[in-house]
Motif scaffolding. Structure first.
Motif, PDB file in Angstrom:
ATOM      1  N   GLY A 171      13.200   9.147   7.424  1.00 32.35           N
ATOM      2  CA  GLY A 171      14.236  10.164   7.466  1.00 32.35           C
ATOM      3  C   GLY A 171      15.556   9.554   7.045  1.00 32.35           C
ATOM      4  O   GLY A 171      15.609   8.429   6.537  1.00 32.35           O
ATOM      5  N   SER A 172      16.643  10.274   7.276  1.00 34.02           N
ATOM      6  CA  SER A 172      17.938   9.731   6.890  1.00 34.02           C
ATOM      7  C   SER A 172      18.260   8.484   7.686  1.00 34.02           C
ATOM      8  O   SER A 172      18.872   7.556   7.162  1.00 34.02           O
ATOM      9  N   ALA A 173      17.862   8.443   8.960  1.00 35.69           N
ATOM     10  CA  ALA A 173      18.161   7.270   9.784  1.00 35.69           C
ATOM     11  C   ALA A 173      17.035   6.972  10.768  1.00 35.69           C
ATOM     12  O   ALA A 173      17.272   6.405  11.832  1.00 35.69           O
ATOM     13  N   HIS A 174      15.815   7.356  10.423  1.00 32.14           N
ATOM     14  CA  HIS A 174      14.671   6.994  11.264  1.00 32.14           C
ATOM     15  C   HIS A 174      13.492   6.583  10.393  1.00 32.14           C
ATOM     16  O   HIS A 174      13.503   6.772   9.176  1.00 32.14           O
ATOM     17  N   TRP A 226      14.097  -2.852   4.918  1.00 30.13           N
ATOM     18  CA  TRP A 226      15.320  -3.439   4.371  1.00 30.13           C
ATOM     19  C   TRP A 226      16.340  -2.338   4.109  1.00 30.13           C
ATOM     20  O   TRP A 226      16.014  -1.158   4.046  1.00 30.13           O
ATOM     21  N   GLY A 227      17.602  -2.753   3.978  1.00 31.18           N
ATOM     22  CA  GLY A 227      18.707  -1.808   3.849  1.00 31.18           C
ATOM     23  C   GLY A 227      19.404  -1.626   5.183  1.00 31.18           C
ATOM     24  O   GLY A 227      18.759  -1.582   6.236  1.00 31.18           O
ATOM     25  N   SER A 228      20.732  -1.519   5.156  1.00 31.11           N
ATOM     26  CA  SER A 228      21.502  -1.481   6.398  1.00 31.11           C
ATOM     27  C   SER A 228      21.890  -0.066   6.818  1.00 31.11           C
ATOM     28  O   SER A 228      22.820   0.130   7.592  1.00 31.11           O
ATOM     29  N   GLY A 229      21.153   0.926   6.321  1.00 32.11           N
ATOM     30  CA  GLY A 229      21.488   2.308   6.632  1.00 32.11           C
ATOM     31  C   GLY A 229      21.411   2.666   8.100  1.00 32.11           C
ATOM     32  O   GLY A 229      22.035   3.634   8.540  1.00 32.11           O
ATOM     33  N   LEU A 230      20.644   1.908   8.881  1.00 36.57           N
ATOM     34  CA  LEU A 230      20.510   2.176  10.314  1.00 36.57           C
ATOM     35  C   LEU A 230      21.403   1.283  11.161  1.00 36.57           C
ATOM     36  O   LEU A 230      21.438   1.424  12.392  1.00 36.57           O
ATOM     37  N   PHE A 231      22.129   0.372  10.510  1.00 38.53           N
ATOM     38  CA  PHE A 231      22.860  -0.655  11.263  1.00 38.53           C
ATOM     39  C   PHE A 231      23.900  -0.067  12.213  1.00 38.53           C
ATOM     40  O   PHE A 231      23.960  -0.427  13.393  1.00 38.53           O
ATOM     41  N   LEU A 237       0.806  -1.220   0.000  1.00 40.76           N
ATOM     42  CA  LEU A 237       0.000   0.000   0.000  1.00 40.76           C
ATOM     43  C   LEU A 237       0.840   1.271   0.000  1.00 40.76           C
ATOM     44  O   LEU A 237       0.429   2.292  -0.544  1.00 40.76           O
ATOM     45  N   SER A 238       2.006   1.219   0.649  1.00 38.09           N
ATOM     46  CA  SER A 238       2.813   2.420   0.838  1.00 38.09           C
ATOM     47  C   SER A 238       4.279   2.043   0.870  1.00 38.09           C
ATOM     48  O   SER A 238       4.647   0.990   1.410  1.00 38.09           O
ATOM     49  N   VAL A 239       5.130   2.885   0.289  1.00 37.47           N
ATOM     50  CA  VAL A 239       6.573   2.669   0.327  1.00 37.47           C
ATOM     51  C   VAL A 239       7.257   3.953   0.783  1.00 37.47           C
ATOM     52  O   VAL A 239       6.714   5.053   0.629  1.00 37.47           O
ATOM     53  N   ALA A 240       8.444   3.799   1.358  1.00 42.03           N
ATOM     54  CA  ALA A 240       9.227   4.951   1.795  1.00 42.03           C
ATOM     55  C   ALA A 240      10.700   4.666   1.581  1.00 42.03           C
ATOM     56  O   ALA A 240      11.144   3.522   1.690  1.00 42.03           O
ATOM     57  N   ALA A 241      11.445   5.721   1.271  1.00 43.24           N
ATOM     58  CA  ALA A 241      12.882   5.593   1.044  1.00 43.24           C
ATOM     59  C   ALA A 241      13.615   6.575   1.941  1.00 43.24           C
ATOM     60  O   ALA A 241      13.369   7.786   1.881  1.00 43.24           O
ATOM     61  N   GLY A 242      14.495   6.050   2.781  1.00 43.09           N
ATOM     62  CA  GLY A 242      15.353   6.891   3.586  1.00 43.09           C
ATOM     63  C   GLY A 242      16.657   7.142   2.866  1.00 43.09           C
ATOM     64  O   GLY A 242      16.764   6.964   1.650  1.00 43.09           O
ATOM     65  N   LEU A 243      17.670   7.534   3.609  1.00 41.73           N
ATOM     66  CA  LEU A 243      18.965   7.771   2.990  1.00 41.73           C
ATOM     67  C   LEU A 243      19.524   6.482   2.415  1.00 41.73           C
ATOM     68  O   LEU A 243      19.963   6.437   1.260  1.00 41.73           O
TER      69      LEU A 243
END
Length: 419
Positions: free
Chosen positions: A228-231, A185-190, A164-170
């Protein structure tokens, strides 16, 4: 959302081919890669007409921006792109930057929504499938680790039910499925998580290169996500907001430096009301409640909150979490001039809104993306003069708006608005 992902509520605007068009696409701000669609790569500190040759006779549904690229969605589900393309984020099958809007011809599905990250793009089709292109250095495309970047559109196969909805952070991505589940998914917050949680292990949804179910929302039905970039931000069907990820700038309304799972924002912080819409910049959040009130919180030192904020929000002064003395400044507060806004869009650190038919802008303005002819940051929403806006969008450092052509007396005849 990050980067101008905005709910446009099915506003449909028709680009005309006559010498006096009913609707015009304007753009301004950072333009190093041609993301303004102007045919050149010079920054613009005031709105200028974009080259809409490719959009003749098209009805525009949405405007979205990323780190250095822009996307236009038409009402019939076609996608037009321009700007930075070094990682293939335009989905054109090559890696050459484009300075005027170009049709993404490889699409075989109608697209309803797009989310742009820093250097990647997520597209949601009308049948609920997620397509991705661009950088996958952090697994943000959701297709595993074998692909480093891709200029062709890839299907995120592991999302088994319609989205239904997608979002892209940094460097991370989110999706909500029809059953109300959230995948990340994605390890940007790791690295943020590892520092905050050590010696405890980092939960899988914060480091997976394929969609991983986000825990903690078992008894809630999610309906929308932004990032956000990391949230991460989730809006549920009953009007509750849940936040998780980095809290470096107080954007999670807590004293904890990092939240690994979704945590409820108390309604008492939002006037006791349900939230109906939410947007996110890199480090700040904007939410609108059921009565039309607009609240902002998080980082504010560029003016992105649109209201007075403590100078102690300087990130160098609070490397892990907001200080106790600054906690109040990080909590949601209403921006009165934005009450009743019909559209809002967030860039990385700047914003746009349509209020009473007028275009307002505020925040970071180094590249002129607030549209006032200067490069000085704007600390309160101010009028962008000379435009009658109908549809808005933001990239990290640029702005876009479809506006009426005031010379045409028929200017409202081709607009389709929700009831």
């Amino acid at each position: 959302m990050l980067y101008g992902s905005v709910a446009n509520h099915n506003v449909t605007l028709h680009m005309e081919t006559s010498s006096r068009p009913e609707f015009c696409l304007h753009s301004w701000g950072a333009n190093s890669y041609g993301q303004l669609g102007q045919g050149h790569v010079e920054d613009l500190s005031e709105p200028r007409l974009s080259d809409t040759t490719a959009l003749q006779n098209m009805a525009i549904r949405a405007l979205i921006g990323g780190g250095g690229h822009s996307v236009v969605i038409t009402e019939n589900g076609e996608v037009f792109v321009c700007g930075q393309n070094h990682r293939g984020q335009l989905g054109l099958g090559h890696n050459v930057d484009i300075s005027t809007l170009q049709l993404c011809r490889s699409l075989t599905q109608r697209v309803t929504t797009v989310a742009c990250g820093w250097d990647f793009t997520l597209l949601l089709s009308d049948c609920g499938r997620v397509l991705a292109c661009g950088s996958n250095a952090f697994g943000q495309l959701g297709v595993g680790q074998t692909v480093t970047h891709c200029a062709d559109l890839l299907v995120v196969e592991s999302l088994k039910e319609p989205v239904l909805s997608v979002a892209a952070g940094l460097r991370h991505s989110l999706a909500v499925t029809v059953s109300g589940c959230i995948y990340q998914w994605g390890s940007g917050l790791f690295n943020h998580a590892k520092r905050a949680l050590s010696p405890r292990p980092v939960p899988s949804h914060l480091s997976s290169t394929v969609p991983s179910l986000v825990p903690g929302l078992d008894h809630k039905t999610s309906r929308m996500v932004t990032a956000g970039s990391a949230h991460c931000v989730c809006l549920t069907g009953d009007g509750d907001l849940f936040l998780w990820g980095s809290n470096k700038h107080g954007q999670l309304t807590t004293a904890q430096p990092f939240l690994s799972s979704p945590t409820l924002v108390k309604r008492s912080l939002l006037g006791g009301e349900k939230v109906i819409r939410v947007w996110s910049g890199w480090t700040h959040i904007v939410a609108q409640t059921e009565s039309g009130r607009v609240f902002t919180w998080g980082r504010g030192d560029y003016g992105q909150l649109g209201r007075q904020a403590s100078t102690s929000q300087n990130p160098e002064l609070q490397p892990t979490a907001p200080s106790a003395g600054n906690q109040e400044a990080c909590l949601p507060a209403e921006v009165n001039v934005l009450r009743g806004a019909t559209q809002i869009a967030c860039g990385s650190e700047h914003n746009q809104a349509i209020v009473g038919g007028c275009l307002l802008s505020w925040g970071w303005n180094e590249h002129g993306m607030c549209g006032d002819g200067s490069q000085s940051n704007v600390f309160q929403p101010q009028l962008v003069s000379g435009l009658t806006p109908l549809l808005i969008g933001c990239g990290a450092g640029h702005s876009m708006a479809v506006c009426t052509a005031t010379t045409d007396s028929r200017q409202n005849s081709a607009v389709t608005l929700p009831q």
